[in-house]
Design a protein around this motif. Structure first.
Motif, PDB file in Angstrom:
ATOM      1  N   ASN A  81     -26.583  36.921  67.859  1.00 52.03           N
ATOM      2  CA  ASN A  81     -26.451  37.842  67.090  1.00 52.03           C
ATOM      3  C   ASN A  81     -26.463  39.164  68.025  1.00 52.03           C
TER       4      ASN A  81
ATOM      5  N   LYS B  60     -24.984  48.149  56.480  1.00 52.92           N
ATOM      6  CA  LYS B  60     -23.873  47.450  55.777  1.00 52.92           C
ATOM      7  C   LYS B  60     -22.743  47.746  56.595  1.00 52.92           C
TER       8      LYS B  60
ATOM      9  N   SER C 203     -21.929  44.937  58.738  1.00 49.73           N
ATOM     10  CA  SER C 203     -21.578  43.614  57.981  1.00 49.73           C
ATOM     11  C   SER C 203     -20.112  43.851  57.508  1.00 49.73           C
TER      12      SER C 203
END
Length: 307
Positions: free
Chosen positions: A3, A301, A304
């Motif tokens: 990640n 958010k 994502s």
């Protein structure tokens, strides 16, 4: 390693100073949460090496040219690295105020008119009479804006023809094309969009002639009102305009649209910001907080929603 995220900030645009602040806010927030994240300034690091260093996602915090104009988006797509915000075409269109207005007008959305685009070549050629004639057709006062620039840099209001060419000269420092439009008096609002939903609108109160660079970043007299004080009907009307303005430009994930409510109580679209500021003084996080999203949750958010 899976990640590994890069925050891109700084860059070479005139909005570098704001971008550095935005990027640092985002970077520090992600670091505190234990995410494997590194901040990179494209001035000091060749972006084509991002893949080689194992980055899996990019959070773009570059403002203005090189950040919001499709350039960095094109590099990331070439590298096949998902990134935050709008794609290449939407970014290239929305940084261009003139093109954005044309598309909005075509879709029946409320804009400020009359307006026209003035190229630096025409100015250098001293086509002064033609320029004067076009401006007088709009009728004074007019607002002069660099066509592909943000943060209200190089924006001027012209009340008299006698200082017109002096002002044009100053504005051309920021861009080779200037958008010249009718000055509209009214109340300004800014509306954030997150995942095709609008955040609570913010009403902007400023002491300068208009909401300029000083008002945005340095003056303590600038006030922000959230809730905006609009009644339910007006807020619904604004929401419909904003979402349509967002969708016709095929924008995605997050952004901000500025509007003005004129003296006849009609909304007029001003411009769109595909990578809003995320500094401690920025409006987008204020609106998100009002919607119940902490700065950390907002960043997560947006991250994502990468594509």
């Amino acid at each position: 390693m899976s990640n590994k995220i890069v925050v891109l900030f700084g860059g070479s645009s005139l909005e570098r100073e704001i971008s550095l602040k935005s990027g640092k806010s985002i970077l520090n927030t992600l670091k505190k949460s234990g995410i494997n994240v590194i901040g990179i300034d494209p001035i000091t690091f060749p972006l084509l090496y991002l893949k080689k260093y194992g980055f899996k996602k990019a959070f773009i915090a570059l403002h203005g040219k090189g950040g919001e104009d499709g350039t960095v988006q094109g590099i990331l797509e070439y590298l096949n690295i998902p990134y935050t915000g709008s794609g290449i075409l939407s970014s290239a269109i929305t940084i261009n105020k003139f093109l954005t207005k044309i598309i909005w007008k075509e879709h029946g959305l409320p804009i400020i008119y009359p307006y026209f685009l003035l190229n630096k070549k025409d100015f250098i050629k001293k086509n002064y009479l033609t320029i004067e004639k076009k401006i007088l057709q709009i009728t004074l006062p007019v607002i002069i804006k660099p066509n592909c620039n943000g943060s209200s840099l190089g924006i001027f209001k012209v009340n008299h023809m006698d200082n017109l060419f002096n002002i044009l000269e100053k504005s051309f420092v920021y861009d080779n094309n200037l958008l010249i439009e009718k000055y509209v008096k009214g109340t300004e609002y800014t509306v954030g969009i997150l995942n095709n939903k609008i955040l609570p609108p913010i009403k902007i109160g400023y002491s300068n002639i208009f909401y300029d660079y000083q008002s945005k970043y340095y003056l303590n007299t600038t006030k922000y009102f959230c809730p905006s004080g609009l009644n339910k009907n007006k807020e619904k009307e604004l929401e419909d305009i904003i979402l349509k303005a967002w969708k016709v430009l095929n924008c995605r994930a997050w952004g901000r649209i500025d509007v003005i409510l004129d003296e006849k109580k009609n909304f007029r679209l001003l411009e769109i910001n595909s990578i809003p500021g995320m500094t401690p003084k920025s409006l987008y996080p204020i609106a998100a907080q009002k919607a119940g999203l902490s700065f950390y949750n907002l960043i997560i958010k947006i991250l994502s929603l990468t594509k």
